[in-house]
Scaffold this active site. Structure first.
Site, PDB file in Angstrom:
ATOM      1  N   GLN A  44     -26.175   0.317 -12.683  1.00 56.17           N
ATOM      2  CA  GLN A  44     -26.491   1.561 -13.374  1.00 56.17           C
ATOM      3  C   GLN A  44     -25.587   2.736 -12.993  1.00 56.17           C
ATOM      4  O   GLN A  44     -25.552   3.724 -13.703  1.00 56.17           O
ATOM      5  CB  GLN A  44     -27.959   1.917 -13.124  1.00 56.17           C
ATOM      6  N   HIS A  64     -21.231  -6.149 -23.905  1.00 58.31           N
ATOM      7  CA  HIS A  64     -19.938  -6.287 -24.582  1.00 58.31           C
ATOM      8  C   HIS A  64     -20.034  -7.182 -25.811  1.00 58.31           C
ATOM      9  O   HIS A  64     -19.308  -6.992 -26.778  1.00 58.31           O
ATOM     10  CB  HIS A  64     -18.890  -6.823 -23.603  1.00 58.31           C
ATOM     11  N   ASP A  77     -19.700   0.673 -18.525  1.00 62.00           N
ATOM     12  CA  ASP A  77     -18.348   0.345 -18.044  1.00 62.00           C
ATOM     13  C   ASP A  77     -17.880   1.377 -17.012  1.00 62.00           C
ATOM     14  O   ASP A  77     -17.181   1.043 -16.066  1.00 62.00           O
ATOM     15  CB  ASP A  77     -17.354   0.311 -19.212  1.00 62.00           C
ATOM     16  N   ARG A 102     -31.411   3.918  -1.014  1.00 58.56           N
ATOM     17  CA  ARG A 102     -31.494   2.516  -1.425  1.00 58.56           C
ATOM     18  C   ARG A 102     -30.510   2.282  -2.567  1.00 58.56           C
ATOM     19  O   ARG A 102     -30.617   2.902  -3.622  1.00 58.56           O
ATOM     20  CB  ARG A 102     -32.907   2.141  -1.876  1.00 58.56           C
ATOM     21  N   HIS A 147     -30.301  -6.668  -7.740  1.00 56.43           N
ATOM     22  CA  HIS A 147     -30.979  -5.731  -8.641  1.00 56.43           C
ATOM     23  C   HIS A 147     -30.534  -6.030 -10.076  1.00 56.43           C
ATOM     24  O   HIS A 147     -29.819  -5.253 -10.704  1.00 56.43           O
ATOM     25  CB  HIS A 147     -30.661  -4.292  -8.240  1.00 56.43           C
ATOM     26  N   ASN A 191     -35.133  -6.672  -6.262  1.00 54.62           N
ATOM     27  CA  ASN A 191     -35.808  -5.560  -6.887  1.00 54.62           C
ATOM     28  C   ASN A 191     -36.575  -6.061  -8.105  1.00 54.62           C
ATOM     29  O   ASN A 191     -35.982  -6.582  -9.051  1.00 54.62           O
ATOM     30  CB  ASN A 191     -34.811  -4.503  -7.358  1.00 54.62           C
ATOM     31  N   GLU A 192     -37.881  -5.923  -8.085  1.00 58.36           N
ATOM     32  CA  GLU A 192     -38.746  -6.207  -9.228  1.00 58.36           C
ATOM     33  C   GLU A 192     -38.568  -7.598  -9.828  1.00 58.36           C
ATOM     34  O   GLU A 192     -38.169  -7.751 -10.986  1.00 58.36           O
ATOM     35  CB  GLU A 192     -38.550  -5.141 -10.316  1.00 58.36           C
ATOM     36  N   ASN A 334     -42.577  -0.264  -6.297  1.00 57.90           N
ATOM     37  CA  ASN A 334     -42.041   0.621  -7.328  1.00 57.90           C
ATOM     38  C   ASN A 334     -43.198   1.017  -8.223  1.00 57.90           C
ATOM     39  O   ASN A 334     -43.893   0.156  -8.771  1.00 57.90           O
ATOM     40  CB  ASN A 334     -40.987  -0.093  -8.179  1.00 57.90           C
ATOM     41  N   TYR A 336     -44.510   3.686 -11.356  1.00 60.84           N
ATOM     42  CA  TYR A 336     -44.239   4.736 -12.351  1.00 60.84           C
ATOM     43  C   TYR A 336     -45.501   5.217 -13.047  1.00 60.84           C
ATOM     44  O   TYR A 336     -45.600   6.377 -13.413  1.00 60.84           O
ATOM     45  CB  TYR A 336     -43.240   4.227 -13.403  1.00 60.84           C
ATOM     46  N   GLU A 402     -39.522   3.134  -5.372  1.00 62.85           N
ATOM     47  CA  GLU A 402     -39.182   3.885  -6.586  1.00 62.85           C
ATOM     48  C   GLU A 402     -40.421   4.605  -7.083  1.00 62.85           C
ATOM     49  O   GLU A 402     -41.513   4.048  -7.096  1.00 62.85           O
ATOM     50  CB  GLU A 402     -38.702   2.962  -7.726  1.00 62.85           C
TER      51      GLU A 402
HETATM   52  C1  LIG Z   1     -11.366  -2.774 -18.308  1.00 65.00           C
HETATM   53  O1  LIG Z   1     -12.329  -2.431 -19.289  1.00 65.00           O
HETATM   54  C2  LIG Z   1     -11.954  -1.308 -20.059  1.00 65.00           C
HETATM   55  C3  LIG Z   1     -13.114  -1.009 -20.972  1.00 65.00           C
HETATM   56  O2  LIG Z   1     -14.184  -0.593 -20.218  1.00 65.00           O
HETATM   57  C4  LIG Z   1     -10.679  -1.583 -20.826  1.00 65.00           C
HETATM   58  O3  LIG Z   1     -10.291  -0.442 -21.538  1.00 65.00           O
HETATM   59  C5  LIG Z   1      -9.580  -1.979 -19.836  1.00 65.00           C
HETATM   60  O4  LIG Z   1      -8.447  -2.370 -20.560  1.00 65.00           O
HETATM   61  C6  LIG Z   1     -10.032  -3.111 -18.959  1.00 65.00           C
HETATM   62  N1  LIG Z   1      -9.038  -3.322 -17.915  1.00 65.00           N
HETATM   63  C7  LIG Z   1      -8.590  -4.511 -17.608  1.00 65.00           C
HETATM   64  C8  LIG Z   1      -7.600  -4.549 -16.488  1.00 65.00           C
HETATM   65  O5  LIG Z   1      -8.924  -5.516 -18.192  1.00 65.00           O
END
Ligand SMILES: *[C@@H]1O[C@H](CO)[C@@H](O)[C@H](O)[C@H]1NC(C)=O
Ligand SMILES: *[C@@H]1O[C@H](CO)[C@@H](O)[C@H](O)[C@H]1NC(C)=O
Ligand SMILES: *[C@@H]1O[C@H](CO)[C@@H](O)[C@H](O)[C@H]1NC(C)=O
Ligand SMILES: *[C@@H]1O[C@H](CO)[C@@H](O)[C@H](O)[C@H]1NC(C)=O
Ligand SMILES: *[C@@H]1O[C@H](CO)[C@@H](O)[C@H](O)[C@H]1NC(C)=O
Ligand SMILES: *[C@@H]1O[C@H](CO)[C@@H](O)[C@H](O)[C@H]1NC(C)=O
Ligand SMILES: *[C@@H]1O[C@H](CO)[C@@H](O)[C@H](O)[C@H]1NC(C)=O
Ligand SMILES: CC(=O)N[C@H]1CO[C@H](CO)[C@@H](O)[C@@H]1O
Length: 502
Positions: A44, A64, A77, A102, A147, A191-192, A334, A336, A402
């Site tokens: 995260q 992705h 990313d 944590r 996690h 975790n959970e 945890n 909530y 949490e």
């Molecule tokens: C890593 O991922 C990003 C997208 O999050 C991309 O733009 C980039 O080219 C990637 N880098 C490699 C080395 O693969």
């Protein structure tokens, strides 16, 4: 006295009542050794998903390959870029006065394809540096080994439903223990587990989205519990003494309160706690170990009715029951929210975990909610489940790993301030009046933002992160300032009342 005067009089009385209540509720203070902190998880916050040798996790894979599975179409990313900015995270923790942090380790940053070979030195160094940075500020590192971010390659072999995961997870844990057990004081194996298994393997939304409720979720639970026990024994036999450390596990410890005073609903509330918490906690903390009896009986009965040759809930051997029992030094909770639990008749011909549980969970419409309408705010439900944990599991050492509440944006997160105030007061009552052995409290979460399938639209951070700025600057919200005062003064300060429109 006119209508106006009456209203003023009433307001005055209410105010006096409120002050009296506040004095009573906040009379307790936190002992000097009680630890406060904040929690995060690798996926995260770290970002850098494909940098420095990291492999793909099941969440990278899902996002992705199916970006639409995340409500706001965002991904992690880059997230908070904590892979590059961990020093700043430590600075925030210091600013809060936190005594613990944590965080979790990303398995695929250590072993990129999950299998224990060619450990990624840059990954090992990253967490080593983070631990050192924490220790330099006297912040106790609480390391979560898993996690939710399984290496994708292992999912191709069935992930947590494949029993070979026990050995793979143990080898992954071993390298962390080898490298960090001289410095880490608290270890969390999982975790959970409840969400790992019921959402990931029982449901269609969370990676790896296996969606086989009542079957894959129980297989996941079985292998996960064995993995936990294996790593606990490894720790207990070989590594504990290096730093006089403790190892435990963190459960979803939601409140479940009876939907009515009928015997059926009272039983349903207990049964839903056993299905949610007991499924994982009973084998480890229960007096006789093993899955809760009510679960074993119900799943076996339904499996037979559905024509299965044996129960869909796998069985532990007597040796396994013994091997698993007692393998946790603390109970991580945890919490909530709280739900109403009502009896719900099973539907014939349906195989599912919920159907096995014979309970329906909901919020009481009269309970106040957070600004996103996600969770009901029920501080007494927190206290109730803490007492249940104490009574059901023989008064274990408890850590609140949490607790938190989402906001709708901006820095003026008043409802979160009130939420933290109310829940900390309930916690103080649990410690002082119910004698629950609670040693620490962590807010989820240190900073916004990536919240699994909710993407970035679900903010729970004490600090805001500007995701449109490449530097990802962090800014304290009101709740960070409030929490900082609590930590410094060891008492719960004043907080605003909940808005009525909630
Ligand atoms: C890593 O991922 C990003 C997208 O999050 C991309 O733009 C980039 O080219 C990637 N880098 C490699 C080395 O693969
Ligand atoms: C507050 O705590 C003090 C000392 O522990 C005690 O004497 C007093 O009765 C408490 N007051 C209330 C309202 O509980
Ligand atoms: C379980 O995983 C191992 C690799 O760890 C693999 O060799 C085996 O085929 C998998 N079993 C199943 C049933 O997928
Ligand atoms: C980390 O663990 C690996 C594998 O167990 C070991 O070879 C290495 O020496 C450890 N590094 C440190 C700094 O402990
Ligand atoms: C998940 O499984 C349920 C029950 O078998 C099914 O109704 C549902 O369509 C599945 N969802 C997805 C997204 O596959
Ligand atoms: C942990 O190790 C201690 C000391 O060797 C032992 O007494 C204890 O039984 C172990 N705990 C478990 C759960 O095996
Ligand atoms: C976030 O960062 C962007 C780019 O630096 C800036 O334009 C914007 O004003 C920032 N937003 C907030 C709320 O600070
Ligand atoms: C509070 C906050 O900073 N939230 C951010 C989380 O990420 C989303 C999406 O990138 C931003 O729009 C929010 O501002």
């Amino acid at each position: 006295m006119g209508a106006n005067g009456n209203a003023m009089f009433l307001r005055l009385i209410t105010l006096i009542g409120l002050i009296a209540y506040r004095e009573c509720a906040s009379n307790y203070s936190f002992s000097s050794d009680f630890l406060f902190g904040a929690s995060t998880s690798a996926y995260q916050i770290e970002g850098a998903w494909n940098e420095s040798g990291r492999g793909e996790s099941i969440w990278d894979y899902q996002i992705h390959n199916d970006p639409r599975s995340i409500r706001d179409l965002n991904n992690a990313d880059i997230a908070c870029d904590s892979y590059h900015k961990y020093k700043e995270d430590v600075r925030l923790l210091k600013e809060l006065g936190a005594g613990l942090y944590r965080f979790s380790v990303s398995w695929s940053r250590i072993y990129p394809d999950g299998f224990p070979h060619n450990p990624n030195q840059e990954g090992l160094a990253y967490y080593s540096n983070l631990i050192d940075a924490l220790l330099a500020e006297n912040i106790v590192p609480v390391l979560t080994i898993y996690h939710w971010d399984l290496p994708e390659r292992l999912q191709e072999f069935g992930g947590w439903t494949n029993s070979s995961i026990v050995e793979l997870y143990t080898e992954y844990a071993r390298i962390l223990l080898d490298n960090y057990s001289d410095r880490v004081k608290y270890w969390v194996t999982f975790n959970e587990p409840f969400l790992i298994c019921t959402e990931g393997y029982g449901g269609p939304l969370f990676a790896p989205r296996v969606n086989q409720s009542g079957i894959a979720d129980y297989q996941c639970a079985h292998n996960l519990i064995k993995s936990h026990a294996a790593v606990y024994h490894l720790f207990n036999n070989t590594y504990r003494s290096k730093n006089n450390a403790k190892m435990g596990i963190v459960f979803v410890a939601e409140g479940h309160t009876a939907g009515s005073s009928s015997a059926q609903d009272i039983e349903a509330a207990e049964r839903s706690k056993q299905f949610k918490i007991g499924l994982f906690a009973n084998p480890i903390f229960g007096k006789d170990g093993d899955y809760p009896k009510v679960m074993r009986d119900l799943v076996a009965k339904k499996s037979a009715e559905e024509g299965f040759s044996k129960s869909r809930l796998p069985e532990f051997t007597p040796d396994e029951i013994k091997y698993i029992k007692g393998t946790s030094d603390f109970f991580g909770a945890n919490h909530y929210t709280t739900k109403l639990s009502k009896y719900s008749a099973p539907v014939k011909g349906v195989t599912s975990y919920t159907n096995d549980m014979e309970a329906e969970l909901s919020f009481d419409p009269s309970w106040p909610k957070d600004p996103l309408n996600r969770f009901a705010i029920v501080p007494w439900g927190f206290r109730e489940v803490l007492v249940w944990i104490k009574n059901t599991y023989n008064n274990p050492e408890v850590h609140i790993t949490e607790n938190g509440s989402p906001d709708s944006g901006g820095l003026e997160d008043n409802v979160r301030v009130t939420f933290i105030g109310l829940y900390l007061e309930a916690l103080l009552q649990a410690i002082n009046e119910d004698k629950v052995n609670i040693r620490s409290y962590s807010v989820w979460t240190l900073m916004d933002n990536f919240s699994w399938v909710r993407g970035y639209s679900n903010r729970l951070g004490l600090y805001q992160v500007n995701m449109s700025d490449p530097n990802r600057p962090r800014t304290a919200k009101l709740s960070a300032k409030f929490y900082k005062e609590v930590i410094a003064n060891r008492v719960v300060g004043d907080y605003p009342p909940l808005p009525n429109n909630n």
